[in-house]
Design an enzyme around this catalytic site. Structure first.
Site, PDB file in Angstrom:
ATOM      1  N   ASP A  31       0.464  -1.113   0.180  1.00  0.00           N
ATOM      2  CA  ASP A  31       0.367  -0.389   0.007  1.00  0.00           C
ATOM      3  C   ASP A  31       0.618   1.394  -0.188  1.00  0.00           C
ATOM      4  OD1 ASP A  31      -3.610   0.551   1.209  1.00  0.00           O
ATOM      5  OD2 ASP A  31      -2.131   1.955   0.777  1.00  0.00           O
ATOM      6  N   ILE A  32       0.410   2.310  -1.012  1.00  0.00           N
ATOM      7  CA  ILE A  32       1.471   3.391  -1.291  1.00  0.00           C
ATOM      8  C   ILE A  32       0.933   4.190   0.508  1.00  0.00           C
ATOM      9  CG2 ILE A  32       0.016   4.792  -2.181  1.00  0.00           C
ATOM     10  CD1 ILE A  32       1.971   5.133  -4.230  1.00  0.00           C
ATOM     11  N   GLU A  97     -11.856   3.056  -1.278  1.00  0.00           N
ATOM     12  CA  GLU A  97     -11.350   3.732  -2.553  1.00  0.00           C
ATOM     13  C   GLU A  97     -11.432   3.873  -4.238  1.00  0.00           C
ATOM     14  OE1 GLU A  97      -7.814   5.710  -0.766  1.00  0.00           O
ATOM     15  OE2 GLU A  97      -9.000   7.080   1.084  1.00  0.00           O
ATOM     16  N   VAL A  98     -11.010   2.276  -3.408  1.00  0.00           N
ATOM     17  CA  VAL A  98     -10.261   2.230  -5.190  1.00  0.00           C
ATOM     18  C   VAL A  98     -12.090   0.922  -5.464  1.00  0.00           C
ATOM     19  CG1 VAL A  98      -8.948   0.920  -6.895  1.00  0.00           C
ATOM     20  CG2 VAL A  98      -8.016   2.468  -4.747  1.00  0.00           C
ATOM     21  N   HIS A 102     -10.259  -5.868  -3.151  1.00  0.00           N
ATOM     22  CA  HIS A 102      -9.101  -5.944  -2.589  1.00  0.00           C
ATOM     23  C   HIS A 102      -9.076  -6.478  -0.715  1.00  0.00           C
ATOM     24  CE1 HIS A 102     -10.055  -1.723  -2.707  1.00  0.00           C
ATOM     25  NE2 HIS A 102      -9.296  -1.559  -1.069  1.00  0.00           N
ATOM     26  N   HIS A 104      -7.184  -5.889   2.498  1.00  0.00           N
ATOM     27  CA  HIS A 104      -5.323  -5.549   3.383  1.00  0.00           C
ATOM     28  C   HIS A 104      -4.866  -6.347   4.311  1.00  0.00           C
ATOM     29  CE1 HIS A 104      -6.760  -0.535   2.709  1.00  0.00           C
ATOM     30  NE2 HIS A 104      -8.264  -1.428   1.803  1.00  0.00           N
TER      31      HIS A 104
HETATM   32  P1  5GP Z   1      -9.532   0.771   0.361  1.00  0.00           P
HETATM   33  O1  5GP Z   1      -9.839   2.588   1.065  1.00  0.00           O
HETATM   34  O2  5GP Z   1     -10.176   1.098  -1.263  1.00  0.00           O
HETATM   35  O3  5GP Z   1      -9.983  -0.394   0.719  1.00  0.00           O
HETATM   36  O4  5GP Z   1      -7.952   0.656   0.115  1.00  0.00           O
HETATM   37  C1  5GP Z   1      -7.445   1.650  -1.275  1.00  0.00           C
HETATM   38  C2  5GP Z   1      -6.331   1.519  -0.488  1.00  0.00           C
HETATM   39  O5  5GP Z   1      -5.478   2.103  -1.786  1.00  0.00           O
HETATM   40  C3  5GP Z   1      -5.439   2.542  -0.064  1.00  0.00           C
HETATM   41  O6  5GP Z   1      -5.258   1.603   1.521  1.00  0.00           O
HETATM   42  C4  5GP Z   1      -4.501   3.146  -0.698  1.00  0.00           C
HETATM   43  O7  5GP Z   1      -3.033   4.115   0.679  1.00  0.00           O
HETATM   44  C5  5GP Z   1      -3.983   2.782  -1.718  1.00  0.00           C
HETATM   45  N1  5GP Z   1      -3.742   3.205  -2.816  1.00  0.00           N
HETATM   46  C6  5GP Z   1      -4.189   4.782  -3.454  1.00  0.00           C
HETATM   47  N2  5GP Z   1      -3.415   4.473  -4.541  1.00  0.00           N
HETATM   48  C7  5GP Z   1      -2.109   3.641  -4.347  1.00  0.00           C
HETATM   49  C8  5GP Z   1      -1.548   3.861  -5.629  1.00  0.00           C
HETATM   50  O8  5GP Z   1      -0.812   4.621  -5.910  1.00  0.00           O
HETATM   51  N3  5GP Z   1      -0.294   2.570  -5.455  1.00  0.00           N
HETATM   52  C9  5GP Z   1      -0.825   1.495  -4.007  1.00  0.00           C
HETATM   53  N4  5GP Z   1       0.731   1.016  -3.782  1.00  0.00           N
HETATM   54  N5  5GP Z   1      -1.712   1.316  -3.704  1.00  0.00           N
HETATM   55  C10 5GP Z   1      -2.466   2.936  -3.300  1.00  0.00           C
END
Ligand code: 5GP
Length: 114
Positions: A31-32, A97-98, A102, A104
């Site tokens: 995660d970034i 957010e994405v 996925h 974590h």
């Molecule tokens: P969500 O909140 O959708 O469950 O998790 C999305 C995750 O993707 C977040 O923890 C965020 O930090 C990570 N993320 C967002 N943009 C990028 C990116 O460009 N590269 C990587 N490796 N992780 C990302």
């Protein structure tokens, strides 16, 4: 609806990511914005396994969360990591957010650098 997400682009290596595990089915990358010493995201790679979120699972994709959990479990075992958290964020209200399903993987134990 069919728009490619950020994780499609990471999967297809159009956007760089620190990939720590990959096989035919699954990819895991760092995660970034890590929220633990180790914070990885596990995704299914095959187009037929694509589902935006847990909220969108169907009979055809119901196996995907289990595949991700199983790969995370095997990865942790190989890495000697015996304590970790596995989380799915579901929907905007759940912090997602994405919209590419996925898992974590968070641990205070570190991945061995290869
Ligand atoms: P969500 O909140 O959708 O469950 O998790 C999305 C995750 O993707 C977040 O923890 C965020 O930090 C990570 N993320 C967002 N943009 C990028 C990116 O460009 N590269 C990587 N490796 N992780 C990302």
């Amino acid at each position: 609806m069919d728009e490619r997400t950020l994780f499609h682009k990471i999967r297809d290596r159009e956007i760089p990511a620190a990939v720590v595990f990959e096989d035919d089915e699954v990819m895991a990358f760092k995660d970034i914005h890590p929220k633990a010493a180790t914070h990885l995201l596990f995704i299914a790679k095959k187009d037929r396994d694509f589902v935006p979120s847990i909220a969108d699972l169907t009979e055809a994709t119901a196996h995907v969360p289990l595949v991700l959990i199983r790969k995370a479990q095997k990865f942790a075992k190989e890495q000697g990591i015996d304590g970790y958290k596995l989380t799915f964020h579901v929907g905007k209200g759940g912090g997602q957010e994405v919209f590419y399903l996925h898992l974590h993987f968070l641990s205070e134990q570190k991945v061995k650098e290869s």
